[in-house]
Motif scaffolding. Structure first.
Motif, PDB file in Angstrom:
ATOM      1  N   GLU A 103      50.691 106.013  66.610  1.00  9.87           N
ATOM      2  CA  GLU A 103      50.877 107.015  65.555  1.00  9.87           C
ATOM      3  C   GLU A 103      49.882 106.795  64.419  1.00  9.87           C
ATOM      4  O   GLU A 103      49.354 107.747  63.853  1.00  9.87           O
ATOM      5  CB  GLU A 103      52.324 106.961  65.053  1.00  9.87           C
ATOM      6  CG  GLU A 103      53.330 107.443  66.096  1.00  9.87           C
ATOM      7  CD  GLU A 103      54.770 107.129  65.727  1.00  9.87           C
ATOM      8  OE1 GLU A 103      54.982 106.478  64.679  1.00  9.87           O
ATOM      9  OE2 GLU A 103      55.675 107.527  66.497  1.00  9.87           O
ATOM     10  N   GLU A 104      49.604 105.517  64.107  1.00 10.81           N
ATOM     11  CA  GLU A 104      48.607 105.221  63.074  1.00 10.81           C
ATOM     12  C   GLU A 104      47.208 105.662  63.502  1.00 10.81           C
ATOM     13  O   GLU A 104      46.382 106.021  62.674  1.00 10.81           O
ATOM     14  CB  GLU A 104      48.600 103.721  62.770  1.00 10.81           C
ATOM     15  CG  GLU A 104      49.834 103.237  62.025  1.00 10.81           C
ATOM     16  CD  GLU A 104      49.845 101.728  61.850  1.00 10.81           C
ATOM     17  OE1 GLU A 104      48.876 101.061  62.287  1.00 10.81           O
ATOM     18  OE2 GLU A 104      50.829 101.219  61.289  1.00 10.81           O
ATOM     19  N   PHE A 105      46.964 105.654  64.817  1.00 12.68           N
ATOM     20  CA  PHE A 105      45.669 106.099  65.342  1.00 12.68           C
ATOM     21  C   PHE A 105      45.537 107.618  65.336  1.00 12.68           C
ATOM     22  O   PHE A 105      44.486 108.161  65.659  1.00 12.68           O
ATOM     23  CB  PHE A 105      45.470 105.602  66.772  1.00 12.68           C
ATOM     24  CG  PHE A 105      45.422 104.115  66.924  1.00 12.68           C
ATOM     25  CD1 PHE A 105      45.041 103.296  65.870  1.00 12.68           C
ATOM     26  CD2 PHE A 105      45.764 103.523  68.128  1.00 12.68           C
ATOM     27  CE1 PHE A 105      45.012 101.917  66.009  1.00 12.68           C
ATOM     28  CE2 PHE A 105      45.730 102.139  68.283  1.00 12.68           C
ATOM     29  CZ  PHE A 105      45.351 101.341  67.215  1.00 12.68           C
ATOM     30  N   GLY A 106      46.643 108.326  65.004  1.00  9.63           N
ATOM     31  CA  GLY A 106      46.581 109.777  64.895  1.00  9.63           C
ATOM     32  C   GLY A 106      47.246 110.549  66.010  1.00  9.63           C
ATOM     33  O   GLY A 106      47.208 111.788  66.024  1.00  9.63           O
ATOM     34  N   ILE A 107      47.869 109.843  66.974  1.00 12.73           N
ATOM     35  CA  ILE A 107      48.575 110.540  68.047  1.00 12.73           C
ATOM     36  C   ILE A 107      49.954 110.964  67.537  1.00 12.73           C
ATOM     37  O   ILE A 107      50.674 110.153  66.959  1.00 12.73           O
ATOM     38  CB  ILE A 107      48.721 109.621  69.279  1.00 12.73           C
ATOM     39  CG1 ILE A 107      47.324 109.288  69.818  1.00 12.73           C
ATOM     40  CG2 ILE A 107      49.572 110.276  70.374  1.00 12.73           C
ATOM     41  CD1 ILE A 107      47.326 108.284  70.941  1.00 12.73           C
ATOM     42  N   PRO A 108      50.343 112.223  67.722  1.00 15.06           N
ATOM     43  CA  PRO A 108      51.645 112.691  67.229  1.00 15.06           C
ATOM     44  C   PRO A 108      52.792 111.850  67.790  1.00 15.06           C
ATOM     45  O   PRO A 108      52.827 111.542  68.989  1.00 15.06           O
ATOM     46  CB  PRO A 108      51.723 114.129  67.743  1.00 15.06           C
ATOM     47  CG  PRO A 108      50.295 114.543  67.936  1.00 15.06           C
ATOM     48  CD  PRO A 108      49.568 113.310  68.365  1.00 15.06           C
ATOM     49  N   GLY A 109      53.721 111.468  66.917  1.00 16.53           N
ATOM     50  CA  GLY A 109      54.828 110.612  67.303  1.00 16.53           C
ATOM     51  C   GLY A 109      55.658 111.149  68.446  1.00 16.53           C
ATOM     52  O   GLY A 109      56.167 110.383  69.271  1.00 16.53           O
ATOM     53  N   LYS A 110      55.788 112.486  68.548  1.00 16.94           N
ATOM     54  CA  LYS A 110      56.619 113.068  69.602  1.00 16.94           C
ATOM     55  C   LYS A 110      55.982 112.908  70.987  1.00 16.94           C
ATOM     56  O   LYS A 110      56.650 113.114  71.994  1.00 16.94           O
ATOM     57  CB  LYS A 110      56.892 114.538  69.309  1.00 16.94           C
ATOM     58  CG  LYS A 110      55.653 115.430  69.314  1.00 16.94           C
ATOM     59  CD  LYS A 110      56.015 116.872  68.971  1.00 16.94           C
ATOM     60  CE  LYS A 110      54.782 117.776  68.990  1.00 16.94           C
ATOM     61  NZ  LYS A 110      55.124 119.171  68.656  1.00 16.94           N
ATOM     62  N   ARG A 111      54.693 112.547  71.028  1.00 22.45           N
ATOM     63  CA  ARG A 111      54.007 112.348  72.315  1.00 22.45           C
ATOM     64  C   ARG A 111      54.049 110.896  72.778  1.00 22.45           C
ATOM     65  O   ARG A 111      53.543 110.577  73.853  1.00 22.45           O
ATOM     66  CB  ARG A 111      52.545 112.798  72.209  1.00 22.45           C
ATOM     67  CG  ARG A 111      52.365 114.306  72.036  1.00 22.45           C
ATOM     68  CD  ARG A 111      50.892 114.669  72.119  1.00 22.45           C
ATOM     69  NE  ARG A 111      50.322 114.254  73.400  1.00 22.45           N
ATOM     70  CZ  ARG A 111      49.013 114.132  73.625  1.00 22.45           C
ATOM     71  NH1 ARG A 111      48.141 114.387  72.652  1.00 22.45           N
ATOM     72  NH2 ARG A 111      48.557 113.754  74.802  1.00 22.45           N
ATOM     73  N   VAL A 112      54.614 110.030  71.963  1.00 21.89           N
ATOM     74  CA  VAL A 112      54.672 108.600  72.301  1.00 21.89           C
ATOM     75  C   VAL A 112      56.131 108.155  72.350  1.00 21.89           C
ATOM     76  O   VAL A 112      56.888 108.376  71.406  1.00 21.89           O
ATOM     77  CB  VAL A 112      53.915 107.747  71.259  1.00 21.89           C
ATOM     78  CG1 VAL A 112      53.881 106.286  71.708  1.00 21.89           C
ATOM     79  CG2 VAL A 112      52.508 108.278  71.048  1.00 21.89           C
TER      80      VAL A 112
END
Length: 217
Positions: free
Chosen positions: A12-21
Motif C-alpha cells: 500500500e505504501e508503494f501505491g497499490i490500492p489496499g483493496k487489491r492486496v
C-alpha cells in the motif's frame, strides 16, 4: 496475497490500492510431528535457520554472553566460521553450534527447546521456522521488525531488533517465569498456530478470494 500484514502495508505504501492486496498467513501442510523427549528438554533456547548477518545471529551471541541460559544454534551459512571463532575468542561456554540438521533430529531439537528465538535484522515475511515452532507449542522471542510481531501474541516476547541488551532482558524475563506462566506461553503458541496457520484456514481464505474475483469479473 501477502503472507504478513506488514507486507500488505508495504504494498500500500508503494501505491497499490489496499483493496487489491489481501493478507493470508503462510501455513504448514503437515500434521503436528511426534517429538522424542530428550534429556535436555526445555533447558535450552534455539535458533535454527540460515547463518548470515542479516538474521541477527551475532546479536544473539552477544545477548547470551554472561547469562545463565543455554543456546543451541542449528544451521549453516556464510558466517558459520565467524560465529565459531567469536565463541572461541570470547570463551563462551553456554552456546553450542550444531550445524545443519533435518528430518526427525531437527523436529526433536525444535520440539524440546525452551523457546525459539527469531533475532532477524531484515524484513521477514511469515518465516516457516516460526510457524513450525508454533505448531510444536514452542514460545517465541522475536525481533520487533517486519512480520515477526505477528507471530508473538501471548506466547513470548518481542525485543528491539539489533539490541543484544533488550534480547538479554527478554531471555531473563522468560527464565524468571513460574511453571504455570511458562505452560501458558506454550499453550498460546499452539492456539495461535491452530487459529492462523493451518492448511484448512488457509484454504478457506484463499477460496473466498478466488470466488470474489470470479464474481467481480
Amino acid at each position: 496475497i501477502t503472507p504478513s500484514a506488514f507486507y500488505k502495508k508495504k504494498f500500500e505504501e508503494f501505491g497499490i490500492p489496499g483493496k487489491r492486496v489481501v493478507h493470508i498467513p503462510n501455513f504448514l501442510d503437515t500434521e503436528k510431528p511426534e517429538i522424542n523427549k530428550t534429556n535436555d528438554c526445555e533447558e535450552y533456547y534455539l535458533y535454527f535457520g540460515r547463518l548470515s548477518e542479516e538474521k541477527g545471529v551475532l546479536t544473539l551471541l552477544r545477548a547470551f554472553q554472561g547469562i545463565d541460559a543455554k543456546l543451541y544454534i542449528v544451521g549453516t551459512g556464510p558466517i558459520k566460521s565467524d560465529i565459531e571463532e567469536y565463541i572461541s575468542a570470547e570463551s563462551i561456554t553456554n552456546i553450542k553450534v550444531l550445524g545443519f540438521m533435518s528430518g526427525q533430529p531437527l523436529k526433536d531439537i525444535v520440539g524440546n527447546a525452551k523457546a525459539v528465538i527469531l533475532p532477524s535484522e531484515w524484513y521477514e515475511n511469515g518465516p516457516y521456522s516460526a510457524i513450525e515452532a508454533l505448531q510444536m507449542g514452542r514460545p517465541i522471542i522475536g525481533a520487533n521488525i517486519a512480520g515477526i510481531p505477528e507471530l508473538v501474541d501471548g506466547n513470548g516476547y518481542l525485543f528491539k531488533s539489533g539490541s543484544p541488551e533488550d534480547l538479554k532482558e527478554q531471555i531473563e524475563k522468560m527464565e524468571g517465569l513460574t511453571e504455570a506462566e511458562y505452560q501458558k506461553l506454550k499453550s498460546n503458541s499452539y492456539k495461535l498456530f491452530l487459529n492462523s496457520y493451518t492448511k484448512e484456514n488457509h484454504y478457506k481464505k484463499l477460496e473466498k478470494i478466488y470466488l470474489s474475483v470470479l464474481n467481480n469479473h
